[in-house]
Design a protein around this motif. Sequence first.
Motif, mmCIF file in Angstrom:
data_model
loop_
_atom_site.group_PDB
_atom_site.id
_atom_site.type_symbol
_atom_site.label_atom_id
_atom_site.label_comp_id
_atom_site.label_asym_id
_atom_site.label_seq_id
_atom_site.Cartn_x
_atom_site.Cartn_y
_atom_site.Cartn_z
ATOM 1 N N GLY A 116 0.822 -1.207 0.000
ATOM 2 C CA GLY A 116 0.000 0.000 0.000
ATOM 3 C C GLY A 116 0.856 1.257 0.000
ATOM 4 N N HIS A 117 0.505 2.188 0.850
ATOM 5 C CA HIS A 117 1.253 3.451 0.945
ATOM 6 C C HIS A 117 2.341 3.387 2.003
ATOM 7 N N ASN A 118 2.558 2.191 2.563
ATOM 8 C CA ASN A 118 3.533 2.076 3.641
ATOM 9 C C ASN A 118 4.943 1.790 3.137
ATOM 10 N N SER A 119 5.087 1.554 1.833
ATOM 11 C CA SER A 119 6.401 1.235 1.279
ATOM 12 C C SER A 119 7.294 2.473 1.242
ATOM 13 N N ASP A 120 8.525 2.304 1.697
ATOM 14 C CA ASP A 120 9.494 3.401 1.688
ATOM 15 C C ASP A 120 10.180 3.442 0.322
ATOM 16 N N GLY A 121 9.518 4.058 -0.664
ATOM 17 C CA GLY A 121 10.040 4.106 -2.021
ATOM 18 C C GLY A 121 9.304 3.131 -2.922
ATOM 19 N N PHE A 122 9.658 3.129 -4.207
ATOM 20 C CA PHE A 122 8.934 2.320 -5.183
ATOM 21 C C PHE A 122 9.260 0.837 -5.020
ATOM 22 N N ILE A 123 8.301 -0.008 -5.362
ATOM 23 C CA ILE A 123 8.521 -1.448 -5.468
ATOM 24 C C ILE A 123 8.706 -1.816 -6.933
ATOM 25 N N VAL A 124 7.862 -1.267 -7.796
ATOM 26 C CA VAL A 124 7.953 -1.514 -9.235
ATOM 27 C C VAL A 124 8.065 -0.177 -9.956
ATOM 28 N N ARG A 125 9.097 -0.018 -10.750
ATOM 29 C CA ARG A 125 9.294 1.199 -11.553
ATOM 30 C C ARG A 125 8.914 0.875 -12.997
ATOM 31 N N ARG A 126 7.829 1.457 -13.448
ATOM 32 C CA ARG A 126 7.282 1.152 -14.775
ATOM 33 C C ARG A 126 7.715 2.203 -15.783
ATOM 34 N N ARG A 127 8.937 2.035 -16.273
ATOM 35 C CA ARG A 127 9.472 2.961 -17.285
ATOM 36 C C ARG A 127 9.975 2.222 -18.515
ATOM 37 N N GLY A 128 9.776 0.907 -18.544
ATOM 38 C CA GLY A 128 10.226 0.121 -19.680
ATOM 39 C C GLY A 128 11.716 -0.183 -19.623
ATOM 40 N N ILE A 129 12.166 -0.951 -20.602
ATOM 41 C CA ILE A 129 13.581 -1.313 -20.736
ATOM 42 C C ILE A 129 13.979 -1.114 -22.191
ATOM 43 N N LEU A 130 15.151 -0.567 -22.398
ATOM 44 C CA LEU A 130 15.665 -0.257 -23.740
ATOM 45 C C LEU A 130 16.945 -1.039 -23.973
ATOM 46 N N ARG A 131 17.057 -1.646 -25.155
ATOM 47 C CA ARG A 131 18.257 -2.405 -25.497
ATOM 48 C C ARG A 131 18.766 -1.983 -26.875
ATOM 49 N N PRO A 132 19.843 -1.212 -26.947
ATOM 50 C CA PRO A 132 20.407 -0.843 -28.247
ATOM 51 C C PRO A 132 21.069 -2.050 -28.916
ATOM 52 N N ALA A 133 20.999 -2.109 -30.215
ATOM 53 C CA ALA A 133 21.715 -3.152 -30.967
ATOM 54 C C ALA A 133 23.165 -2.709 -31.114
ATOM 55 N N MET A 134 24.091 -3.508 -30.583
ATOM 56 C CA MET A 134 25.499 -3.105 -30.564
ATOM 57 C C MET A 134 26.331 -3.800 -31.638
ATOM 58 N N ASN A 135 25.781 -4.875 -32.255
ATOM 59 C CA ASN A 135 26.489 -5.547 -33.344
ATOM 60 C C ASN A 135 25.451 -6.261 -34.207
ATOM 61 N N MET A 136 25.881 -6.792 -35.338
ATOM 62 C CA MET A 136 24.947 -7.388 -36.281
ATOM 63 C C MET A 136 24.274 -8.637 -35.708
ATOM 64 N N LYS A 137 25.019 -9.469 -34.987
ATOM 65 C CA LYS A 137 24.440 -10.658 -34.382
ATOM 66 C C LYS A 137 23.352 -10.276 -33.389
ATOM 67 N N ASN A 138 23.646 -9.266 -32.601
ATOM 68 C CA ASN A 138 22.690 -8.752 -31.624
ATOM 69 C C ASN A 138 21.442 -8.212 -32.325
ATOM 70 N N LEU A 139 21.640 -7.502 -33.421
ATOM 71 C CA LEU A 139 20.538 -6.919 -34.181
ATOM 72 C C LEU A 139 19.601 -8.004 -34.716
ATOM 73 N N LEU A 140 20.166 -9.061 -35.297
ATOM 74 C CA LEU A 140 19.356 -10.141 -35.858
ATOM 75 C C LEU A 140 18.584 -10.886 -34.765
ATOM 76 N N ALA A 141 19.251 -11.135 -33.638
ATOM 77 C CA ALA A 141 18.592 -11.856 -32.546
ATOM 78 C C ALA A 141 17.426 -11.061 -31.987
ATOM 79 N N LEU A 142 17.636 -9.765 -31.805
ATOM 80 C CA LEU A 142 16.586 -8.927 -31.245
ATOM 81 C C LEU A 142 15.437 -8.744 -32.236
ATOM 82 N N ASN A 143 15.756 -8.692 -33.515
ATOM 83 C CA ASN A 143 14.690 -8.628 -34.520
ATOM 84 C C ASN A 143 13.803 -9.868 -34.456
ATOM 85 N N ASP A 144 14.417 -11.018 -34.144
ATOM 86 C CA ASP A 144 13.654 -12.247 -33.989
ATOM 87 C C ASP A 144 12.696 -12.135 -32.805
#
Length: 424
Positions: A116-144
Motif C-alpha cells: 500500500g502506501h507504507n512502502s518506503d520508495g517504489f517497489i515496481v518502476r514502470r518505465r520500460g527497458i531499452l536495449r540498443p543493438a550493438m552488433n549485427m548478431k545482436n541486431l538479428l537476434a533482437l529482430n527475432d
Amino acid sequence: MLLPRSNLPPARARYRGLHTRRATPPVSLSQRPLRYAVLGAGFAGLSVAWHLLQESPKDLGLRIDIYDEVGIGGGASGVSGGLLHPYSPKGKLLTWGAECWKESVKLLSIAEAAAGHNSDGFIVRRRGILRPAMNMKNLLALNDNVQNCLASCRMETIDKDAAQNLVPNLCVPFNSAFYMPEAVNIHPQRYLQALFLACENLVKELSPSGFGGKEFCLHKKSIHKLLDFEGEYDGVVICLGAKADLLPELSGRLPLRTCRGVVAHLQLPADMGEEYPDHGPSILSDAWIAFQGRRSLYMGSTWEWKSRNSSPIVSADESSTALQELLPKASSVYPGIKNWTFTDARAGLRAMPPLTPHGSLPLLGCVDDILGGNHTCNYWLFGGLGSRGLLYHGWLGKLIAQAMLSANEDLIPCELTAWKKIKQ
C-alpha cells in the motif's frame, strides 16, 4: 504441460494419499494441520509460500515455516538487478515466456497491494527497458524477438532519434534500439518484504478466527542438514539457490554451476544539474543499468564462475575490479554514466542451471529418490534459477506448490525434472 485441475482427485483424498504413502502411521487431518518447511526467503521461497497458501483448500489446516539464516531477501535475490522482461538475450522467446511473465507480474501486483502506501520508495518502476543493438548478431537476434513478442509485453524497434528522446546521448551504432514499454524494474528488497507481508495478510484473511486454518512464520535460523526436519513436516522444499549444494544430503549431487556477481550502486553528484529523465527506461547491454530514479542507479553484473563466496560484502579490491569491468561496457551505451559517482557495491552467488538440449532450465521436482532412505516427509527442490529468477519465480513457484499439495510431480513439465536423469 500443466494438467487441468479437474484431472486431480478431490482435495481431501489427495492429502490422505500423501500421508498414507509413508512408512509412519497416517496422521488424520482432523488432528493437526499439514506442515511445510520452505528453506530460503528469496524469490523462489516466497513464491512457493504464497502459492501453497493460495492453492490449498480454504478449509485445509496448513502451517508454513520459512527458514532463512539472514531473513527476507538475504541471498542472491535481494541483490539482483530487478529487470523483468520475458525475452532471452540469445534471441529466443522462452518456451513458457507468457506463463512466466503473467505470473510474475501478478505477484508484483499482489506485493504492491500488500505494501500500500507504507512502502518506503517504489517497489515496481514502470518505465520500460531499452536495449540498443550493438552488433549485427545482436541486431538479428533482437529482430527475432520483435517478430515473436508477447502481446502483454511488447518489444518494438525504434530508431536512434526515438531512443535518444528516451535516453539523451544514448549510443545507437546500428540506428536501431529495442524498446519494451511494459517491462519493469523492481526494487528486490522492497518487493520481497512486500510479498512476505502479502503472505501474512492472506493467512489473516483465510483464518479470521485466529484458530486453526492457516499459519505462517519466518525463522532466522541456519540450515545445516535436511534430516533436522524429519518428523516435523509433511513436506520440505529447498529454495536455497547456490547454498542447496552445501547441504550434506545434496552436496555434489546437483548439476548446478555457481557464479558470483557484483552489482555497483552509483549516484549523480549534487552539483550535477542534468538528471536522468524521470520517464527514462532502464538499459540492457553487455552491462545492464537499472535506474532507481533521477539520481540513483545500479549497474551490473560481473560473472565470477565457480566461486563459492556467498557473502554480500564486497571488498574495496573487488569493487575496484568490478568497476574496471563494468564501466567501459556501460559507458559504451550510456556515456553519461561517467558523471555518476560510485557509492557502494553488493554481491550474490547465483545458482546457474546446467546446459541441456532445451536450454538452461531451472531444477524442479521431488528429491526423495536422490536422498535415498525411508523418510517421514517429502523433499522437493526449486533451484537453479540463475540470472532470471525474477522471471521464473512466479509460475514455477505455483507449479511446485501444486505438486507438493497433490504429492504429484507429474504436474511439473518433464523438461524441468529431466535434470534428475543426468549422471553426476
